[in-house]
Design an enzyme around this catalytic site. Structure first.
Site, PDB file in Angstrom:
ATOM      1  N   LYS A 380      14.943   7.688 -11.288  1.00 18.26           N
ATOM      2  CA  LYS A 380      14.501   6.806 -12.374  1.00 18.26           C
ATOM      3  C   LYS A 380      15.130   7.241 -13.700  1.00 18.26           C
ATOM      4  O   LYS A 380      15.688   6.433 -14.429  1.00 18.26           O
ATOM      5  CB  LYS A 380      12.968   6.831 -12.501  1.00 18.26           C
ATOM      6  CG  LYS A 380      12.263   6.393 -11.252  1.00 18.26           C
ATOM      7  CD  LYS A 380      10.763   6.400 -11.404  1.00 18.26           C
ATOM      8  CE  LYS A 380      10.168   7.753 -11.671  1.00 18.26           C
ATOM      9  NZ  LYS A 380      10.244   8.700 -10.564  1.00 18.26           N
ATOM     10  N   SER A 742      -6.823   1.083   2.867  1.00 22.38           N
ATOM     11  CA  SER A 742      -5.863   0.916   3.953  1.00 22.38           C
ATOM     12  C   SER A 742      -6.102   1.849   5.140  1.00 22.38           C
ATOM     13  O   SER A 742      -5.405   1.766   6.134  1.00 22.38           O
ATOM     14  CB  SER A 742      -4.439   1.091   3.425  1.00 22.38           C
ATOM     15  OG  SER A 742      -4.248   2.414   3.043  1.00 22.38           O
ATOM     16  N   LYS A 785       5.241   3.676   3.178  1.00 22.13           N
ATOM     17  CA  LYS A 785       4.490   4.150   4.346  1.00 22.13           C
ATOM     18  C   LYS A 785       5.379   4.171   5.579  1.00 22.13           C
ATOM     19  O   LYS A 785       5.352   5.126   6.368  1.00 22.13           O
ATOM     20  CB  LYS A 785       3.284   3.247   4.590  1.00 22.13           C
ATOM     21  CG  LYS A 785       2.191   3.419   3.546  1.00 22.13           C
ATOM     22  CD  LYS A 785       1.089   2.418   3.763  1.00 22.13           C
ATOM     23  CE  LYS A 785      -0.045   2.635   2.776  1.00 22.13           C
ATOM     24  NZ  LYS A 785      -1.077   1.606   2.889  1.00 22.13           N
TER      25      LYS A 785
HETATM   26  P1  ADP Z   1      13.081  10.836 -11.397  1.00 18.33           P
HETATM   27  O1  ADP Z   1      13.306  10.519 -12.829  1.00 18.33           O
HETATM   28  O2  ADP Z   1      12.904   9.609 -10.552  1.00 18.33           O
HETATM   29  O3  ADP Z   1      12.030  11.838 -11.133  1.00 18.33           O
HETATM   30  P2  ADP Z   1      15.720  11.912 -11.545  1.00 18.33           P
HETATM   31  O4  ADP Z   1      16.358  10.753 -12.217  1.00 18.33           O
HETATM   32  O5  ADP Z   1      15.446  13.108 -12.384  1.00 18.33           O
HETATM   33  O6  ADP Z   1      14.406  11.478 -10.816  1.00 18.33           O
HETATM   34  O7  ADP Z   1      16.617  12.300 -10.308  1.00 18.33           O
HETATM   35  C1  ADP Z   1      16.688  13.590  -9.743  1.00 18.33           C
HETATM   36  C2  ADP Z   1      18.087  13.879  -9.264  1.00 18.33           C
HETATM   37  O8  ADP Z   1      18.411  13.097  -8.142  1.00 18.33           O
HETATM   38  C3  ADP Z   1      19.130  13.566 -10.304  1.00 18.33           C
HETATM   39  O9  ADP Z   1      20.058  14.615 -10.324  1.00 18.33           O
HETATM   40  C4  ADP Z   1      19.783  12.293  -9.811  1.00 18.33           C
HETATM   41  O10 ADP Z   1      21.126  12.250 -10.185  1.00 18.33           O
HETATM   42  C5  ADP Z   1      19.631  12.419  -8.318  1.00 18.33           C
HETATM   43  N1  ADP Z   1      19.517  11.095  -7.698  1.00 18.33           N
HETATM   44  C6  ADP Z   1      18.379  10.433  -7.416  1.00 18.33           C
HETATM   45  N2  ADP Z   1      18.648   9.255  -6.839  1.00 18.33           N
HETATM   46  C7  ADP Z   1      19.980   9.147  -6.746  1.00 18.33           C
HETATM   47  C8  ADP Z   1      20.863   8.157  -6.231  1.00 18.33           C
HETATM   48  N3  ADP Z   1      20.417   7.020  -5.692  1.00 18.33           N
HETATM   49  N4  ADP Z   1      22.175   8.391  -6.308  1.00 18.33           N
HETATM   50  C9  ADP Z   1      22.621   9.528  -6.842  1.00 18.33           C
HETATM   51  N5  ADP Z   1      21.859  10.511  -7.322  1.00 18.33           N
HETATM   52  C10 ADP Z   1      20.546  10.334  -7.286  1.00 18.33           C
END
Ligand code: ADP
EC number: 3.4.21.53
Length: 851
Positions: A380, A742, A785
């Site tokens: 995110k 659920s 799920k």
């Molecule tokens: P969140 O904000 O959802 O907790 P982050 O944005 O901090 O997660 O993501 C954690 C790590 O995972 C980051 O280094 C991100 O680059 C990597 N990551 C997560 N999803 C993807 C994706 N779909 N493709 C590439 N890297 C991803």
């Protein structure tokens, strides 16, 4: 002032003996009193005295240190200054003492010491400021030239000081108004002079002598100031230390020459004013700032408010009132960038691109605030960062987790000590432009406290209709936030205040499947980790099977954050190996490599584990690339943390697997039941919410009413299931609060297993709400799920019929691995959950996801 008229002091004066500082007539001095004699004088003379005369004392300078002269009176300086005690302040810390503020009146000499204890009193003779002196015309004429010369130097000196300091301006006026004979004393106490020099001036009873002695002191000060002005340019801050001799930087005149302008630059306050005038702040802000700077000029630097006002003004100048970056938005490039940075998450990327496309077409978009909701580690935050990158905007993350004071968002009013602006204004100051992308992280974790509701403050920030005039309490003027692009993230919408939720468009970001995680690891995480650890693909190789092992046996999460950490741990271990290899230093001592963590040598020998024990090989640099296989994994990360335990736990009747949704993603959940002799009571454990408790009651009621049909009996064979029987239902992970409808079908299945004595199939998981009549109602979070069931290695998933549409969102490979049973009533659930069916007339409808 007393100096302008004749003074008559009493002929007997109590004496205050000071050992540092020399008080001259016409000047004021603050002195600390702590010796027994002086304390006594203050107590019995100053504090008890009632007449004005009793506040006049004789100050005798240069007495030896009072701590050493407790008993005998030390030898006293013959000449002293009669003084008026203006203020007495007492304190007990660090030891009892008084602080006296005294103003010098005139010189006197001691004729005779009258008494020594408890404090000395002397008969004195006044030496100056008597009527005969003040009325003398002769001094003017005889000393004419000397006094004129003195006056000229005095004026020159004062004009070199900073006229904006009120005390200096006053001194300039006094030079013209005071009688000349008072000036040497006053100026000597203002300019930099040593105590010895002051004492000499005090001893100079004749006016002529005094003028003569003071002139060289003035000249020395003037020369010093000139020198300081020359050297001042490189070190502007010095002037704070030389308060008494601040050179004049004439701020009131019209800047005519470049030299003057340069001079102006050196004054911080003038610079600040200039910055305020040239900054592009709003009219309202400019008005406030000019008013504040006017106040600042009049304030002494030592006042606490000075620093406060100054900080405020500096912030106002620094804020990006009108500074923005230019958007460079090109949808095609944005799509490529988003695809390059993030694997999978198609729905999210699609919505983000739509959002950006609309922005491209309509510049001043007052659109909704995007809010990404999903488990941790699903990207995110990093999508937010990518959006800023595609737009060419600055990015700033504001962590809202745990914020429970609305001043955190809106700032503290400036009246508070330690007041500061809120996070929004601080963020703007940090990025330095007024159109950054602000990521409001974890909006679902905003707290609430007595200090107000931060969510309410956020409402104004996020409302496009209001945020063009957002007023931070610290700034107290409106700041336009309409150019800022806000994006929010949350783990769940359940705890976001409804009003805030209403302002946002929710985009769900579900967890990843194992295949997606493997792709993400190999496309993004591993290259990033290699770079961070200074490794190259020629040095380390992590095959996809190893990644799958890490995913299934070392992590259990919806996102990829733990996976990323584990990969980091592997890279660290390999970096040690590579670094050792580079030095090519054989390590003959194997003692420390023999146990636990340090036993990284295995990594090098993955292909032939039998050679691990070969000490000679281990001493050699590893062969590149270092391949990480399961043995290496075990050495680096320790034994696997998660094993497939599903089948083990389903080896007894009275256990069923449910599917739960949590803010951290989907999870499988075992529901256990047991029965015992009792009075028909139902016990529920595992931190259940009300809805869940109701589901349990519903399940029991339905089973009781259908006991005959399914041949369910209690321990004594009766169809009344609760007759002489107690039931205990437990939902493991007892510390985690669970709620929601659920689990209904799972409880029914679990109890059906308990009462029938049959085992539930070990590869089936289920979710669905139940009604009293045995219908199965749809539930939320199906995708998460199903992914959890897939992660856990289950084969069949029972879901409500009306949730069929949700299956479309699930990746094809996951659908292929699982069999879905769509149930609309409990008959169908039970038939699917037990091998060979459960109902009298089985009617199983199976749905294969390949269709
Ligand atoms: P969140 O904000 O959802 O907790 P982050 O944005 O901090 O997660 O993501 C954690 C790590 O995972 C980051 O280094 C991100 O680059 C990597 N990551 C997560 N999803 C993807 C994706 N779909 N493709 C590439 N890297 C991803």
């Amino acid at each position: 002032m007393a100096a302008s008229s004749a003074i008559q002091i009493p002929s007997r004066l109590p004496l205050l003996l000071t050992h540092e500082g020399v008080l001259l007539p016409g000047s004021t001095m603050r002195t600390s009193v702590d010796s027994p004699r002086n304390m006594q004088l203050v107590r019995s003379r100053l504090l008890k005295g009632t007449s004005l005369r009793s506040t006049i004392i004789g100050v005798i300078p240069n007495t030896s240190d009072p701590s050493s002269d407790c008993e005998d009176l030390p030898s006293l300086h013959r000449i002293g200054t009669a003084a008026l005690a203006v203020q007495v302040v007492g304190s007990n810390w660090p030891k009892p003492h008084y602080t006296l503020l005294v103003t010098g009146l005139c010189r006197f000499q001691i004729l005779q010491l009258l008494k020594e204890k408890p404090y000395p009193v002397a008969e004195v003779e006044q030496l100056d400021r008597l009527e005969q002196f003040t009325n003398q015309q002769k001094s003017e004429e005889e000393l004419g030239e000397l006094s004129e010369q003195f006056y000229k130097y005095a004026v020159q000196l004062v004009e070199m000081l900073d006229m904006s300091v009120p005390a200096v301006a006053k001194l300039r006026r006094l030079l013209d108004n005071l009688p000349r004979e008072a000036l040497p004393d006053i100026l000597t106490s203002i300019i930099r002079t040593s105590n010895r020099e002051k004492l000499q001036i005090l001893d100079a009873v004749s006016l002529e002598e005094r003028f003569k002695m003071t002139i060289p002191l003035l000249v020395r000060q003037i020369e010093g100031l000139k020198l300081l002005q020359k050297t001042r340019k490189p070190k502007q801050d010095d002037d704070k230390r030389v308060v008494a001799i601040r050179p004049n930087r004439r701020i009131n005149h019209i800047p005519s020459t470049t030299e003057d302008e340069e001079e102006e630059d050196h004054d911080d306050v003038v610079m600040l004013e200039k910055k305020i005038r040239t900054s592009s702040m709003s009219e309202q802000a400019l008005k406030v700032c000019l008013k504040e700077i006017k106040r600042l000029k009049k304030m002494p630097q030592s006042m606490p408010e000075y620093a406060l006002t100054r900080n405020y003004l500096e912030l106002m100048v620094e804020l990006p009132w009108n500074k923005s970056t230019k958007d460079r938005l090109e949808i095609r490039a944005a799509r490529i960038l988003l695809d390059n940075d993030h694997y999978a998450m198609e729905k999210l990327k699609k919505r983000v691109l739509e959002y950006l496309a609309v922005r491209q077409l309509k510049n001043n978009l007052k659109g909704p605030i995007l809010c990404f909701v999903g488990p941790p580690g699903v990207g995110k935050t990093s999508v937010g960062r990518s959006i800023a990158k595609t737009l060419g905007r600055e990015f700033h993350r504001i962590a809202l987790g745990g914020v429970c004071d609305q001043s955190d968002i809106r700032g503290h009013r400036r009246t508070y000590v330690g007041s500061m602006p809120g996070r929004i204004i601080n963020g703007l100051k940090t990025v330095g432009v007024n159109n950054p992308v602000f990521l409001l992280d974890e909006v679902d974790k905003l707290g609430k406290s007595l200090q107000g509701d931060p969510a309410a403050a956020l409402l104004e920030v996020l409302d496009p209709e209001q945020n063009h005039s957002f007023t931070d309490h610290y700034l107290n003027v409106a700041f336009d936030l309409s150019q800022v692009l806000f994006i929010a993230t949350a783990n769940t919408t359940a705890t976001i205040p409804p009003a805030l939720l209403d302002r946002m468009e929710i985009i769900q970001v579900p967890g990843y499947t194992q295949e997606e995680k493997i792709e993400i690891a190999h496309r993004h995480l591993i290259p990033k980790q290699l770079e961070q650890h200074g490794l190259t693909p020629q040095q380390i190789q992590i095959p996809p099977v190893t990644t799958l092992d890490i995913i299934t046996r070392y992590t259990r999460e919806a996102g990829v954050r733990s996976l990323d950490r584990k990969l980091g741990a592997i890279c660290r271990a390999v970096a040690v190996k590579v670094a050792e290899g580079q030095h090519k230093e054989p390590k003959p001592d194997r003692a420390e490599g023999g146990d636990g963590e340090d036993c990284k040598e295995h990594i090098t020998e993955d292909a032939k584990p039998e050679s691990i024990s070969d000490a000679a090989d281990l001493a050699l640099p590893p062969e590149m690339p270092i391949l990480i296989d399961f043995h290496a994994l075990k050495d680096i990360l320790g034994p696997p943390m998660y094993e497939m335990e599903v089948s083990e736990r389903l080896s007894q009747p009275g256990v069923a697997i449910g599917l739960a949704w949590t803010p951290l993603g989907g999870e499988i959940m075992f529901v256990e039941a047991s029965r015992m002799d009792g009075e028909g009571q139902l016990t529920l454990t595992g931190q259940l919410g009300d809805v869940m408790k109701e589901s349990a009651h519903l399940a029991i009621s339905w089973l009781r009413s259908n006991a005959k049909r399914y041949q369910l009996t209690n321990a004594s064979g009766s169809f009344d299931l609760l007759d002489n029987t107690d039931i205990h239902l437990h939902f493991p992970a007892g510390a985690v609060t669970k709620d929601g409808p659920s689990a209904g079908v799972t409880i029914v299945t679990c109890l059906a297993s308990l009462f029938s004595g049959r085992l539930v199939c070990s590869d089936v998981a289920m979710t669905g709400e139940i009604t009293l009549r045995g219908l199965v109602l749809p539930v939320g979070g199906i995708k998460d799920k199903v992914l959890a069931a897939h992660r856990a290695g289950l084969k069949r998933v029972i879901i409500p019929q009306r949730n069929e549409k949700d299956l479309e969102e699930i990746a094809v490979n996951v659908r292929e691995d699982l069999t879905f049973v769509l149930a609309s009533c409990l008959d169908e659930v039970l038939n699917a959950a037990f091998d060979g069916g459960f109902a009298v007339k089985p009617r199983v409808e199976r749905f294969n996801s390949k269709l």
